[in-house]
Design a protein around this motif. Structure first.
Motif, PDB file in Angstrom:
ATOM      1  N   ALA A 287       0.834  -1.209   0.000  1.00  0.00           N
ATOM      2  CA  ALA A 287       0.000   0.000   0.000  1.00  0.00           C
ATOM      3  C   ALA A 287       0.865   1.254   0.000  1.00  0.00           C
ATOM      4  O   ALA A 287       0.601   2.215  -0.734  1.00  0.00           O
ATOM      5  CB  ALA A 287      -0.931  -0.002   1.214  1.00  0.00           C
ATOM      6  N   GLY A 319      -9.600   0.437   3.714  1.00  0.00           N
ATOM      7  CA  GLY A 319      -8.256   0.657   3.192  1.00  0.00           C
ATOM      8  C   GLY A 319      -7.258   0.981   4.283  1.00  0.00           C
ATOM      9  O   GLY A 319      -7.615   1.481   5.361  1.00  0.00           O
ATOM     10  N   TRP A 320      -5.984   0.678   3.989  1.00  0.00           N
ATOM     11  CA  TRP A 320      -4.901   1.026   4.915  1.00  0.00           C
ATOM     12  C   TRP A 320      -4.781   2.543   5.055  1.00  0.00           C
ATOM     13  O   TRP A 320      -4.986   3.280   4.098  1.00  0.00           O
ATOM     14  CB  TRP A 320      -3.566   0.507   4.380  1.00  0.00           C
ATOM     15  CG  TRP A 320      -3.414  -0.982   4.323  1.00  0.00           C
ATOM     16  CD1 TRP A 320      -3.500  -1.774   3.209  1.00  0.00           C
ATOM     17  CD2 TRP A 320      -3.112  -1.859   5.417  1.00  0.00           C
ATOM     18  NE1 TRP A 320      -3.277  -3.089   3.538  1.00  0.00           N
ATOM     19  CE2 TRP A 320      -3.030  -3.179   4.888  1.00  0.00           C
ATOM     20  CE3 TRP A 320      -2.902  -1.664   6.786  1.00  0.00           C
ATOM     21  CZ2 TRP A 320      -2.751  -4.295   5.675  1.00  0.00           C
ATOM     22  CZ3 TRP A 320      -2.620  -2.770   7.577  1.00  0.00           C
ATOM     23  CH2 TRP A 320      -2.547  -4.062   7.034  1.00  0.00           C
ATOM     24  N   VAL A 359      -6.147   0.962  -0.209  1.00  0.00           N
ATOM     25  CA  VAL A 359      -5.377   1.981   0.502  1.00  0.00           C
ATOM     26  C   VAL A 359      -5.944   3.367   0.203  1.00  0.00           C
ATOM     27  O   VAL A 359      -6.406   3.639  -0.910  1.00  0.00           O
ATOM     28  CB  VAL A 359      -3.878   1.916   0.119  1.00  0.00           C
ATOM     29  CG1 VAL A 359      -3.661   2.169  -1.376  1.00  0.00           C
ATOM     30  CG2 VAL A 359      -3.054   2.906   0.946  1.00  0.00           C
TER      31      VAL A 359
END
Length: 382
Positions: A287, A319-320, A359
């Motif tokens: 990511a 998402g990250w 991400v």
């Protein structure tokens, strides 16, 4: 102090040798009673001139509001008896009140000389809009500029002040790190907010968030060293169901030995947060690289909250984000998107090796413009 009606207090006077003189400062401010212990200065809000010429201050309740990156004027005007004062002797000084009895120098003017201090260098100037204007212009406002300022006008023994509160538009976000709940002392909480593009929130900011419906069942540090939490829906697991709604306050706690979460504050972004579309799910390391390849960086938690609140980012995909947590922003709640309230959903801190998520990236405004520049130079480029 109430922001709805100024208090009326008697003036005090220091007559100057050579005859009566009055010095008057007017600033756009909160009621003076809102600020305890201001170096022994008089905090008078009513214009009153006695027979011998009182030294008085007039303040008007309120505050000035801007956002990160904005330009703001802190209003302050003064008036004095020209026959008794030489204009070149008048000193104008702006300080920021960092704690009830702690002050940080911001800007000083004496005659034609000007000096700004610390982080205010290169960003501050006097407005000087006509005679008696001591208003201060601050450009490129930062999160750290938030707070109360004192405008002080001095002529030999006469010394009067007005107060101005600088407020920022933005968003509060509760925060705890991967280590878990209640793991941060005060200094670690300060650092955690900074790392996620924020600062520790003030009580006023948390109270405003509560008025807007914030409900959070974990106590967190605020910038004054107190520990509080906002409750809109009383329930047994959050200090009993029969207790009233409001911002609950643990008081001032030991900054080194006690551990809580943090309430952080951030303001608008000089850039854009977006969900990066990739052909497969990513580990944390992948990511980070994917955002970098896209001319961006993994979004910080504060940046995601600002994008949700201010840019109305609404994405039902996990998402990250920069601290290794998994989150997603929901403006319009809907089925299968994590609840009936708008907010930034938090799925916790999974193993960074898991390839289960997308991400959220943050691209600075300048970076976005730079990326477009080559295509302008090469119109045939595909």
């Amino acid at each position: 102090g109430s922001a709805s009606s100024p208090q009326m207090l008697p003036g005090s006077l220091w007559p100057r040798a050579g005859g009566p003189a009055a010095l008057l400062v007017l600033a756009g401010v909160l009621s003076s009673a809102a600020l305890p212990g201001s170096r022994g200065h008089k905090k008078v809000v009513h214009v009153l001139e006695g027979d011998s010429g009182a030294v008085v201050v007039q303040t008007a309740p309120g505050k000035v509001v801007t956002h990160r990156g904005g330009t703001i004027i802190l209003p302050c005007r003064y008036h004095y008896d020209v026959s008794a004062h030489d204009p070149a002797e008048i000193r104008l000084k702006w300080t920021k009140v960092t704690e009830p009895m702690a002050f940080e120098d911001v800007f000083v003017a004496l005659g034609k000389a000007r000096r700004a201090f610390g982080s205010y260098r290169g960003r501050t100037a006097l407005q000087e809009d006509g005679f008696g204007d001591a208003s201060l212009i601050i450009r490129n406002v930062t999160l750290q500029d938030y707070g109360r300022y004192e405008c002080e006008v001095t002529d030999e023994l006469e010394d009067d002040t007005g107060m101005v509160k600088l407020d920022l538009e933005g968003v509060i976000f509760p925060y705890h790190p991967r280590l878990g709940r209640y793991t941060l002392n005060f200094h670690e909480a300060q650092q955690a907010c900074l790392q996620q593009d924020g600062i520790l929130a003030s009580h006023d900011q948390l109270h405003q968030a509560w008025l807007e419906g914030m409900d959070w069942c974990n106590a967190g540090w605020l910038e004054d060293g107190s520990v509080q939490y906002p409750i809109s829906r009383p329930r047994e697991e959050c200090g009993r169901k029969d207790t009233p709604v409001g911002v609950r306050n643990y008081g001032y706690r030991h900054k080194d030995s006690e551990h809580y979460d943090a309430f952080c504050f951030t303001s608008n972004l000089n850039g854009k947060v977006y969900f990066l579309k990739t052909y497969r799910k990513l580990s944390y390391g992948e990511a980070v690289q994917a955002c970098k390849d896209n001319g961006a960086a993994v979004a910080k938690v504060g940046q995601l909250y600002a994008a949700w609140k201010i840019q109305l980012l609404d994405r039902c995909e996990a998402g990250w984000v920069e601290d290794g947590s998994i989150r997603y922003p929901i403006v319009n709640p809907r089925a299968r998107c994590g609840g009936r309230e708008p907010g930034v959903r938090n799925l916790g801190f999974p193993d960074k090796k898991y390839k289960l998520f997308g991400v959220y990236c943050f691209k600075k405004a300048g970076a976005a413009a730079a990326e477009k520049a080559p295509s302008l130079a090469h119109p045939n480029r595909v």
